[in-house]
Design an enzyme around this catalytic site. Structure first.
Site, mmCIF file in Angstrom:
data_model
loop_
_atom_site.group_PDB
_atom_site.id
_atom_site.type_symbol
_atom_site.label_atom_id
_atom_site.label_comp_id
_atom_site.label_asym_id
_atom_site.label_seq_id
_atom_site.Cartn_x
_atom_site.Cartn_y
_atom_site.Cartn_z
ATOM 1 N N CYS A 114 0.819 -1.213 0.000
ATOM 2 C CA CYS A 114 0.000 0.000 0.000
ATOM 3 C C CYS A 114 0.855 1.266 0.000
ATOM 4 O O CYS A 114 1.386 1.647 -1.022
ATOM 5 C CB CYS A 114 -1.017 -0.016 1.139
ATOM 6 S SG CYS A 114 -2.290 1.239 0.903
ATOM 7 N N HIS A 219 -3.656 -5.205 0.152
ATOM 8 C CA HIS A 219 -3.195 -5.581 1.496
ATOM 9 C C HIS A 219 -3.171 -7.091 1.697
ATOM 10 O O HIS A 219 -4.085 -7.642 2.303
ATOM 11 C CB HIS A 219 -4.091 -4.927 2.554
ATOM 12 C CG HIS A 219 -3.854 -3.460 2.712
ATOM 13 N ND1 HIS A 219 -2.945 -2.941 3.609
ATOM 14 C CD2 HIS A 219 -4.377 -2.399 2.054
ATOM 15 C CE1 HIS A 219 -2.933 -1.625 3.521
ATOM 16 N NE2 HIS A 219 -3.793 -1.264 2.576
ATOM 17 N N GLU A 221 -1.614 -8.677 3.810
ATOM 18 C CA GLU A 221 -1.538 -9.021 5.245
ATOM 19 C C GLU A 221 -2.906 -9.293 5.856
ATOM 20 O O GLU A 221 -3.000 -9.885 6.921
ATOM 21 C CB GLU A 221 -0.791 -7.929 6.034
ATOM 22 C CG GLU A 221 -1.580 -6.679 6.392
ATOM 23 C CD GLU A 221 -1.709 -5.684 5.234
ATOM 24 O OE1 GLU A 221 -1.359 -6.043 4.096
ATOM 25 O OE2 GLU A 221 -2.166 -4.548 5.483
#
Ligand code: MN
Length: 243
Positions: A114, A219, A221
């Site tokens: 990001c 993202h 994660e």
């Protein structure tokens, strides 16, 4: 990683998140848990732009993960700040620009997420849309700022062939989450675009001339828990630290 002939685990320096109003340094567990899951050790870097401290940290880690967060100061890409540009954290900017430049110069593997993709682009001389909604007008309108839950993919990206990203994913299309209001406008030097959304917005870049510098606008994660393809980004970072 390797001291006195003993092979230790790969250590990844993770850049810290900062909440200005509460004055806290914080972390999204997914960044740390993803690195742990693929066999590395994540270490959160203190929020400082003291170069002596950063040099020590840099030498101590095998690779770096540049996390999401505040908008980058537009002065770093020679533009005036627009009304829609968000809050900046100058210490973070200084810290991350310094660490990333060193990583590119000294060939230390890095993954950007990001803000991390935007940073890699700015550090290599590219520019950003300070606000996609008002500056990036296309016929196809994708929502790049989704609501919770964040582990859900909301728009597709096309992965370009003959890129490291394609090599690691082995797919031409994946669904990704989208939690950004800024994006890449013009790409930096030596940068290759590896992922593009259906509306034409760049969603991933990489630098072929170094050992490993890859970054994505989405993202992983939040997604790697259920999505093996997203986990591969972290495995590749850790793997490239060992060879
Ligand atoms: Mn997006």
């Amino acid at each position: 990683m390797c001291k006195g002939g003993i092979i230790l685990k790969v250590k990844i320096g993770v850049t810290p998140l900062f909440k200005a109003d509460k004055k806290i340094w914080w972390m999204v567990p997914g960044y740390m848990e993803a690195i742990l899951k693929v066999g590395g050790i994540p270490v959160m870097i203190p929020l400082t732009d003291d170069k002596t401290v950063l040099d020590e940290v840099f030498n101590d880690v095998d690779g770096l993960l540049f996390t999401g967060g505040q908008d980058i100061n537009p002065h770093l890409y020679h533009e005036e700040k627009s009304e829609k540009c968000g809050y900046q954290c100058n210490i973070r900017d200084n810290q991350e620009v310094y660490l990333m430049k060193n990583a590119l110069q000294l060939d230390k593997p890095l993954l950007g997420i990001c803000r991390g993709v935007q940073l890699l682009n700015v550090v290599t001389g590219g520019t950003l849309y300070q606000d996609i909604e008002s500056e990036f007008n296309r016929e196809i309108k994708l929502v790049h700022k989704q609501q919770y839950p964040y582990n859900r993919g909301t728009h597709e990206v096309n992965i370009k062939k003959e890129t490291m990203l394609y090599d690691v994913l082995g797919k031409e299309k994946i669904m990704v989450n989208s939690l950004h209001h800024q994006g890449i406008k013009t790409v930096g030097r030596d940068v290759i675009i590896n992922a593009v959304a259906a509306d034409g917005l760049i969603e991933g870049i990489e630098i072929p001339r170094v050992k490993f510098a890859m970054a994505v606008q989405w993202h992983p994660e939040f997604m790697f828990y259920e999505d093996k393809f997203q986990e591969k980004l972290f495995s590749l970072l850790v793997k490239r630290c060992t060879n």
